[in-house]
Structures are given as C-alpha cells and as structure tokens.
Design a protein around this motif. Structure first.
Motif, short mmCIF file in Angstrom:
data_model
loop_
_atom_site.label_atom_id
_atom_site.label_comp_id
_atom_site.label_asym_id
_atom_site.label_seq_id
_atom_site.Cartn_x
_atom_site.Cartn_y
_atom_site.Cartn_z
N ASN A 20 12.85 -4.16 10.43
CA ASN A 20 12.20 -3.56 11.60
C ASN A 20 12.26 -2.05 11.44
O ASN A 20 13.17 -1.37 11.91
CB ASN A 20 12.93 -3.97 12.89
N ASN A 21 11.28 -1.53 10.71
CA ASN A 21 11.26 -0.10 10.42
C ASN A 21 9.85 0.46 10.56
O ASN A 21 8.88 -0.28 10.75
CB ASN A 21 11.83 0.17 9.02
N VAL A 22 9.74 1.76 10.46
CA VAL A 22 8.46 2.44 10.69
C VAL A 22 7.42 2.01 9.66
O VAL A 22 6.25 1.81 10.00
CB VAL A 22 8.65 3.97 10.67
N ASP A 23 7.83 1.85 8.40
CA ASP A 23 6.87 1.48 7.35
C ASP A 23 6.26 0.11 7.63
O ASP A 23 5.03 -0.08 7.50
CB ASP A 23 7.54 1.49 5.98
N ASN A 24 7.09 -0.87 7.98
CA ASN A 24 6.56 -2.21 8.28
C ASN A 24 5.75 -2.20 9.58
O ASN A 24 4.79 -2.97 9.72
CB ASN A 24 7.70 -3.22 8.38
N PHE A 25 6.14 -1.36 10.52
CA PHE A 25 5.37 -1.20 11.76
C PHE A 25 3.96 -0.73 11.43
O PHE A 25 2.97 -1.28 11.93
CB PHE A 25 6.10 -0.20 12.66
N ARG A 26 3.85 0.28 10.57
CA ARG A 26 2.52 0.76 10.14
C ARG A 26 1.75 -0.36 9.44
O ARG A 26 0.55 -0.54 9.65
CB ARG A 26 2.68 1.94 9.18
N LYS A 27 2.44 -1.09 8.58
CA LYS A 27 1.80 -2.17 7.82
C LYS A 27 1.22 -3.21 8.77
O LYS A 27 0.08 -3.68 8.58
CB LYS A 27 2.83 -2.82 6.89
N ILE A 28 1.97 -3.56 9.80
CA ILE A 28 1.51 -4.56 10.77
C ILE A 28 0.27 -4.06 11.50
O ILE A 28 -0.72 -4.80 11.66
CB ILE A 28 2.65 -4.88 11.76
N LEU A 29 0.30 -2.82 11.96
CA LEU A 29 -0.86 -2.27 12.68
C LEU A 29 -2.10 -2.27 11.80
O LEU A 29 -3.21 -2.53 12.28
CB LEU A 29 -0.56 -0.85 13.16
N ASN A 30 -1.92 -2.01 10.52
CA ASN A 30 -3.06 -1.99 9.59
C ASN A 30 -3.61 -3.39 9.32
O ASN A 30 -4.78 -3.54 8.96
CB ASN A 30 -2.67 -1.33 8.27
N GLU A 31 -2.77 -4.41 9.47
CA GLU A 31 -3.21 -5.79 9.21
C GLU A 31 -3.91 -6.43 10.40
O GLU A 31 -4.63 -7.42 10.24
CB GLU A 31 -2.01 -6.65 8.80
N LEU A 32 -3.68 -5.90 11.60
CA LEU A 32 -4.31 -6.48 12.78
C LEU A 32 -5.82 -6.27 12.74
O LEU A 32 -6.30 -5.32 12.13
CB LEU A 32 -3.73 -5.85 14.05
N PRO A 33 -6.58 -7.16 13.38
CA PRO A 33 -8.04 -7.01 13.37
C PRO A 33 -8.48 -5.64 13.87
O PRO A 33 -7.97 -5.13 14.87
CB PRO A 33 -8.50 -8.12 14.33
N LYS A 34 -9.41 -5.03 13.16
CA LYS A 34 -9.88 -3.68 13.49
C LYS A 34 -10.61 -3.64 14.83
O LYS A 34 -10.81 -2.57 15.40
CB LYS A 34 -10.79 -3.16 12.38
N GLU A 35 -11.05 -4.80 15.31
CA GLU A 35 -11.77 -4.83 16.58
C GLU A 35 -10.85 -4.60 17.79
O GLU A 35 -11.32 -4.24 18.87
CB GLU A 35 -12.48 -6.19 16.76
#
Length: 689
Positions: free
Chosen positions: A150-165
């Motif tokens: 549970n860190n900032v890098d994985n947080f960014r990764k998750i946001l990038n994987e979510l649907p762009k819509e």
C-alpha cells in the motif's frame, strides 16, 4: 531528548519528528489493526503531505483513510475460503516468507557444507519447500491488505489501470481528536470542512490527483448547523414512519401528513444549503467526463486563451485544472457560486512559496507568518500577495474568468454543454459523510453516479469483473431474474403491487412471495440471477444466514441487487469506536458489482413507484403498453389496467445509473427520492441483450 521539558512534563514535537512518529504508527502496525485508529493516522499524514504540496501522497493517504475495517473483512473472507479449499494453505502461507528470505540471501558453499553437517534432513527439507505450492495473489487482492504494497507507486498504478471513462472523487472528513473521547452521535456533528480529492478527471492529464479543502457545516444565523439539521431530520423521519401503524383517527392521520410535508421541505433545504452555501462552485469537481471530446478541447482552449491574454503566467497546473472544471460547469452554476470559487482558486491554490515571499513585505496583525495552508490567511493578505505576484489586482483576475463563465452560461454556442452526455462518476464517501444525499445535488442529479467504499474495492471489483467491462461499464445480462417479496408477511399492499408489476413486466422471473426463502435458496438467487429484487423490511441479507454459517460473504455473487427496504444500504454504527457495517459491504465482498438501496426509512407506496420505474427502465420486456402508461388506480389491490393507449413514447434506459436518476422522478417526495443510492460500479445491459 532535546524537545522534552522535564519541568513542564510536556513534549513539543518538531515537525520532522511528528511526521516520523506518524509514519512509524501507520506503517509498523499489526496486520489486524484498529480500523478507526488506522484511518485517523492516515488523515493526519495526508494533512502533512498537503502542507508540503505533495498532492499525490496526500491523495494516497486519504484513500487509505476510509472503510479500513471493510478491507479487514475482505482479507479475512479470502483467507477463510483459501483454507477451506486447501488444507495446506495456512502452512504454505507461512513457508513463503521464509522461502523468499532464503531466495534473496543465497548461501555460499561454506554455509551449505555447515548446514549439511548440522542437519541430516537438509535435502528433505529443501525438497519439501520446493514442492509447496505457493501462489502469489494478484495486486487487487494484495492491495486490500495492510502492507508495504500500500504505497504511492501502486496507488498511481491502480489509478492508471481504471477505465479512462470514470471520474473518481473522494469526500473525506478531517481528523477529529474527539473521535477518541465522545460518542459517535456527538462528534459526528463536529465537522467544519471536508477534503474533496479528485483521483481521476478528464483534465488531469499529467498532473495527477489533487485535494481541495472546502468549508462545511455552514449555517445562517438562527438556523441549525447542517450536520445537526440532517441527523435531526433523519431521526424525525424514522419516528414519523415508525408510528404510522398506530394512527387510528382522522386527526392523527392529518398530523402524519403534515409532518411528512415538513420533513420533505427540510430535506429540500438541506440539499439547497449543500449546493449553494457549502459546495458552491466546487461542485464542478463532482461532474463526469464529457462523452463528446470536442467540448472538452473547446473549454481548454477558452481558459488557456484567457490565461494568455491576461498574463496569468504563474498559475499552477492545479489552478488550471480547477478553472477548466469550473468553466465547464458554469451553465448549471449561479454567479454567486462561480465568483467566490474563482477567488479561492486564484488565491488559495497558488504557489505557497511565492505567497510567503510576497507576505514578507506585508504586515498583518491577524495572520500567522507560520501558516500551513493559504486558506488560513485573511482576504486582504491574499489579495496583496496576488497583486504582488501577478502585477494586477485580484478583482481584475476574478473579472477575467467571470466573463469567461458568463459567456459559457449565456452564449448560444454553449447551450449543448448544459445537457451534454457524461460518463459515470464514482464517489468515495467517508463513512461520517455517507448520510448526505450527494446524488440529488442539482449539479449531479441527472448524471450517472454511484458510490463505493474506497479505491481498494473499486480496483478489486473492477479486476474481478474486468473481462465484462466495455467502455467503462460492466456489461450485464438481464436474462435471469429472482425476487423475494414480503417475506415477513406484514406488507400486504406492497406485496400486491410488486407482484402485479413483476408478473406483468418480468413474467419469467421466479422467487418467493409471502414466505422467507431458505438460506440455500437465497444464496442461489445471488449466484444464479442477473438481477435480484428484494421487497420487504430492511435489506433481506439476514435470510442468507444459516447456509453453512457462511452467509452472503461465502458465495460469489453475480447479481445486480435491488434492495427496496428501509435503510437497506445504510451504514449502521457500532458502539464505541466500532466500524460501521452495511449489507452492501457483504455483497461487495462477495463480488456483487452493484447494489441499489435506500439510505433511510421510506414508505412502501413511494418506494414501489421508484423501484418499479427503475426495473421497467432497465430490464427489457415484451409487455405492452409500457409501464408508465399502465393504469394504476387499483394497483394496491394487485390490479393493473392494461387496456390503455401509450401516453408518450417509452424510452428505456440500459445504463443502470441513469435509470436510477430517472426513477427518482417517479415520486413527488424529495425525502423518498434522495434516499435511493447505487453502491458499486457502473453497470449497463449489454447491447447483445
């Protein structure tokens, strides 16, 4: 210790020490933690990072500060299911860390000889370790846990994987030390600002998530503070509906309807204060991404041209994004909402270091030179700092963007923007803010909006169902429907209404009427149905208990659930600092993609109108005429008049969130309409159906 004063028995923490203590508390906690304490620590850390202008770290810590105990439930359920399916799971889960340690620290030849000399079973132990099947959990499961992942890098990764819509926004109440000292019903009204954090947004591009602090609990002189009024209103609503069964004369009935009308007016007032006095122009951050890309590009060009023409060369990337969102929403905002928001964007969200340098030349008796946030400064200091940085007055700056907002509000070329189609909005709402009817705010009430517990569950459910997501929507089927209607046998008129509707519109559905299903049947409904409808008291999830003791969490639910009882998706707070619980928690742990229900007590006739409208909009049917045209004079007797002409063309709605928004209009009571919320991920009927 240098900061310890032995004479006063007090410790004065320096800022670095304070942050180190917070980090140590948050990161070196046991696996099964106190959710409430964990959340408090994360909120304090978020404030520290916001002060340091580290927006992404602030957003990450705020994302960790909501619904922590629900993550514990999900992790525990996962461990139990693994242990039930594999008796060696607990052993191998302990072997893995040891094996990782050995693999990361290989022994030299001398150590191997020594190990062989000491242990006669070395070869057998090595063989056992290698044969143990140790599977790595995917990130969506690992991120549920409270670990270094549970860190900032994985947080960014998750946001990038979510649907762009998607537009994902979190609303968080600040840390309040009274949470440790007072009962819940006292400290829950002590909220004077909220953090509005934008995780994903159409205008973010490279800037990443950001947070704004918004004043809350505002009230005019002589009025109750907003939180106090809402909870008082909900208590009176509960009392009024609960006592309705004891009405036995005309005077009491008249008094009942009078109180209902008063409650409705008060809820309208709450929504009005939320919109105008509380959120104001910041409501623009709650809106969804525009489907038509060209509109966004025109907004960006319009704002950028204004910035260039007026010379706002020192506006930060965050200020630009805030202005893009505000100008885009200006057609549905008033000037009283727009202008104060522009002022705050220009003054309170600029470069803090530049403001500090400008204030060195300004002497103010009220402002502290050691301020943490720009909103702590008085308007005079902020205005002077703005003029020093930009070389023209704040009044002129507000005027520049107000003119842009007015042109978008009034020019014919922007008319399309007011009713432009938008992609879904997912609101993550802090548990203590969950009772507010966010979805019925005027700026949101026609948008596809749903709520989720935290970013962890958004990612978890999305990855579980990823293969069924198309264009930001879970592509559902509507082939199989199941229902449970009036299992307690004491809502006779509701039973007649909803049975007549289901038999007419969804004739191939099956279920239980005027009897509780067995736990096994209830769980089968959740696992086999595309849509599950419950009409009765509460949420109905208690009917699942007994099926091996597993309850709802023990199955893999596939159904979109519509729970039409009082408070069916309300958070129930435990005593002390116990975490709140709700039926949708259990259903989301069981992987149900969507649960629609009620936030508080409701009356059956009005809810029957909303729910039947929702199902008729969402579920395809061959019934004719369409449900809105059917005569309902004797509906409470189970009789429908289908020998009628269509009143108007029927337009179905396969987007469940839009169907929810439309169905709220089927009741004239704001209190009833605002109770219905959707909890889960965006769902729509597949075009193949």
């Amino acid at each position: 210790m240098e900061d310890f004063d032995v004479f006063t028995d007090e410790i004065e923490f320096t800022k670095p020490l304070y942050k180190n203590i917070l980090n140590k508390y948050v990161y070196e906690i046991p696996l099964y933690l106190s959710g409430a304490n964990y959340q408090s620590g994360r909120k304090l850390l978020a404030e520290e990072y916001l002060e340091a202008n580290d927006e992404t770290s602030c957003a990450f810590h705020l994302s960790e500060s909501v619904s922590a105990s629900l993550r514990i439930m999900a992790v525990y359920r996962d461990e139990q299911l693994k242990a039930a399916g594999n008796k060696l799971h607990r052993i191998t889960s302990h072997i893995k860390p040891v094996k990782d340690l050995i693999d990361s620290n290989p022994m030299c030849k001398e150590d191997e000889k020594l190990f062989d000399f000491i242990s006669t079973d070395a070869a057998e132990i090595t063989k056992t370790l290698e044969s143990a099947k140790i599977e790595e959990d995917p990130l969506h499961k690992r991120y549920m846990r409270f670990s270094s992942e549970n860190n900032v890098d994985n947080f960014r990764k998750i946001l990038n994987e979510l649907p762009k819509e998607w537009t994902v926004v979190q609303l968080t109440a600040p840390y309040n030390p009274n949470e440790n000292l007072k009962p819940m019903n006292e400290f829950r009204t002590e909220i004077y600002s909220i953090y509005l954090t934008v995780f994903t947004n159409d205008y973010l591009s490279e800037t990443g998530p950001f947070t704004v602090n918004i004043p809350a609990n505002l009230n005019k002189e002589g009025e109750k503070p907003l939180f106090t009024e809402l909870y008082s209103l909900l208590d009176e609503n509960y009392e009024t509906i609960s006592n309705a069964q004891f009405l036995n004369n005309k005077r009491l009935v008249q008094n009942y309807w009078s109180r209902r009308e008063d409650i409705d007016l008060r809820m309208k007032s709450v929504i009005n204060v939320m919109e105008k006095e509380w959120l104001g122009g910041w409501g623009s951050l709650l809106t969804g991404k525009l489907v038509e890309v060209g509109l966004k590009e025109r907004i960006v060009k319009l704002v950028d041209t204004t910035i260039s023409d007026w010379g706002f060369i020192k506006l930060t990337a965050k200020q630009r994004v805030l202005l893009y969102n505000l100008i885009e929403s200006s057609p549905v905002l008033t000037s009283h909402q727009i202008k104060p928001c522009i002022r705050r964007i220009l003054t309170e969200h600029g470069n803090t270091e530049e403001v500090k340098q400008a204030l060195e030349k300004i002497d103010c008796q009220t402002c502290d030179k050691e301020f943490k946030f720009l909103n702590e400064l008085c308007l005079q200091c902020l205005s002077k700092a703005f003029e020093s940085i930009h070389q023209f007055t704040l009044v002129d700056g507000i005027k520049a963007f107000s003119q842009v907002a007015t042109s978008v509000k009034e020019d014919d070329e922007w008319v399309i923007l007011k009713k432009a189609e938008r992609y879904p909005v997912i609101l993550i709402v802090d548990e203590i803010l969950d009772s507010f009817p966010w979805e019925t705010l005027p700026i949101l009430n026609h948008h596809p909006v749903c709520r989720m517990e935290n970013i962890h569950f958004i990612y978890y459910l999305f990855k579980l169902h990823e293969e069924q997501f198309v264009g930001g929507y879970f592509e559902a089927s509507a082939d199989v429907g199941r229902y449970v209607i009036n299992p307690d046998k004491n809502l006779e008129r509701m039973e007649k209404r909803m049975c007549s509707f289901v038999n007419y519109w969804c004739s191939d559905w099956t279920g239980h009427v005027a009897e509780p299903p067995s736990p096994e049947d209830y769980l089968r409904h959740l696992t086999q149905a595309d849509i599950f409808l419950y009409c009765g008291h509460g949420d109905g999830c208690h009917l699942a208990s007994g099926g091996g003791g597993a309850g709802v969490e023990g199955v893999r639910a596939r159904a979109v659930c519509v729970l039409a009882g009082c408070g069916s998706v309300r958070l129930q707070w435990a005593a002390g600092r116990g975490p709140p619980a709700a039926p949708h928690h259990r259903l989301h742990v069981a992987a149900s993609p969507m649960v629609v229900g009620m936030l508080w007590e409701v009356t059956d006739l009005e809810v029957d109108k909303m729910v039947s409208t929702l199902v008729s909009l969402y579920v395809p049917s061959t019934a004719a005429p369409a449900w809105p045209s059917v005569g309902k004079t004797k509906w409470s007797q189970g009789q429908l008049d289908t020998d009628v002409a269509e009143k108007s063309p029927f337009v179905p709605e396969r987007d469940l969130l839009r169907a929810v928004a439309r169905s709220r209009g089927s009741t004239n009571y704001v209190m009833i309409a605002s109770s219905m919320v959707a909890r889960g991920l965006p769902v729509r009927i597949s075009q193949r159906n």
